[in-house]
Design a protein around this motif. Sequence first.
Motif, PDB file in Angstrom:
ATOM      1  N   THR A 115       0.843  -1.194   0.000  1.00 49.88           N
ATOM      2  CA  THR A 115       0.000   0.000   0.000  1.00 49.88           C
ATOM      3  C   THR A 115       0.882   1.248   0.000  1.00 49.88           C
ATOM      4  N   TYR A 116       0.256   2.378  -0.153  1.00 48.73           N
ATOM      5  CA  TYR A 116       0.953   3.661  -0.064  1.00 48.73           C
ATOM      6  C   TYR A 116       1.694   3.773   1.269  1.00 48.73           C
ATOM      7  N   THR A 117       1.011   3.449   2.352  1.00 47.76           N
ATOM      8  CA  THR A 117       1.629   3.529   3.686  1.00 47.76           C
ATOM      9  C   THR A 117       2.831   2.610   3.786  1.00 47.76           C
ATOM     10  N   ASP A 118       2.725   1.412   3.218  1.00 41.30           N
ATOM     11  CA  ASP A 118       3.857   0.479   3.204  1.00 41.30           C
ATOM     12  C   ASP A 118       5.037   1.082   2.443  1.00 41.30           C
ATOM     13  N   LEU A 119       4.759   1.650   1.266  1.00 41.78           N
ATOM     14  CA  LEU A 119       5.830   2.182   0.420  1.00 41.78           C
ATOM     15  C   LEU A 119       6.574   3.333   1.080  1.00 41.78           C
ATOM     16  N   ILE A 120       5.842   4.258   1.668  1.00 39.99           N
ATOM     17  CA  ILE A 120       6.539   5.404   2.269  1.00 39.99           C
ATOM     18  C   ILE A 120       7.174   5.052   3.610  1.00 39.99           C
ATOM     19  N   GLY A 121       6.928   3.827   4.086  1.00 42.06           N
ATOM     20  CA  GLY A 121       7.589   3.346   5.289  1.00 42.06           C
ATOM     21  C   GLY A 121       8.772   2.434   5.005  1.00 42.06           C
ATOM     22  N   LEU A 122       8.939   2.008   3.755  1.00 40.80           N
ATOM     23  CA  LEU A 122      10.038   1.105   3.394  1.00 40.80           C
ATOM     24  C   LEU A 122      11.405   1.756   3.594  1.00 40.80           C
ATOM     25  N   ARG A 123      12.389   0.951   3.893  1.00 42.56           N
ATOM     26  CA  ARG A 123      13.786   1.397   3.844  1.00 42.56           C
ATOM     27  C   ARG A 123      14.237   1.047   2.438  1.00 42.56           C
ATOM     28  N   ALA A 124      14.082   2.016   1.517  1.00 43.49           N
ATOM     29  CA  ALA A 124      14.265   1.706   0.101  1.00 43.49           C
ATOM     30  C   ALA A 124      14.811   2.907  -0.660  1.00 43.49           C
ATOM     31  N   SER A 125      15.078   2.672  -1.952  1.00 42.43           N
ATOM     32  CA  SER A 125      15.569   3.732  -2.832  1.00 42.43           C
ATOM     33  C   SER A 125      15.047   3.494  -4.241  1.00 42.43           C
TER      34      SER A 125
END
Length: 167
Positions: A115-125
């Motif tokens: 979800t959107y919330t998952d994506l903006i919480g990921l440790r990602a690039s």
Amino acid sequence: MKSWAMCFAVFAVWACSETELVSDFTGRETVYALQAASEYPVSGTVTFKERKDGQTTVLVELNGTSGPAQHPVHLHLGDLATADADIAALLTPLTAATGQSETRLARLADETAVTYTDLIGLRASVKIHLADIGPERDIILAAGNIGQAFAESVASGRTSVAICKSN
């Protein structure tokens, strides 16, 4: 005067109908900067926009690209400095002529719902590559940390970019 009133009434109805269109988006969005990651002078943003259907629209916009090329866009787990970071999702290639890529994302590469919330919480690039094959696949045009990786990079000031894992 009567025709003026009629025109105004028609315009008012048209204007109201235009503003009352239902949007596909919830209004929640997060924008991250993308910095040049090689000798190519490009930069831009990646925007995550929450959709009402539970998906997320990921919009990448770069300045400094041109021509007919298609540049691969990857969402990687880990921050920019993580060497051989796993690919969380393959996004729509960026069209050099427009400098844009748009992807509707509901699942990661391993088929995990996201979800959107998952994506903006990921440790990602997010990394935009020069090409998808050959030696140019290791050239990263632009990149930026998102979510938890962004928060950590602001605190540490880290800006190095590692080469991606070739799959």
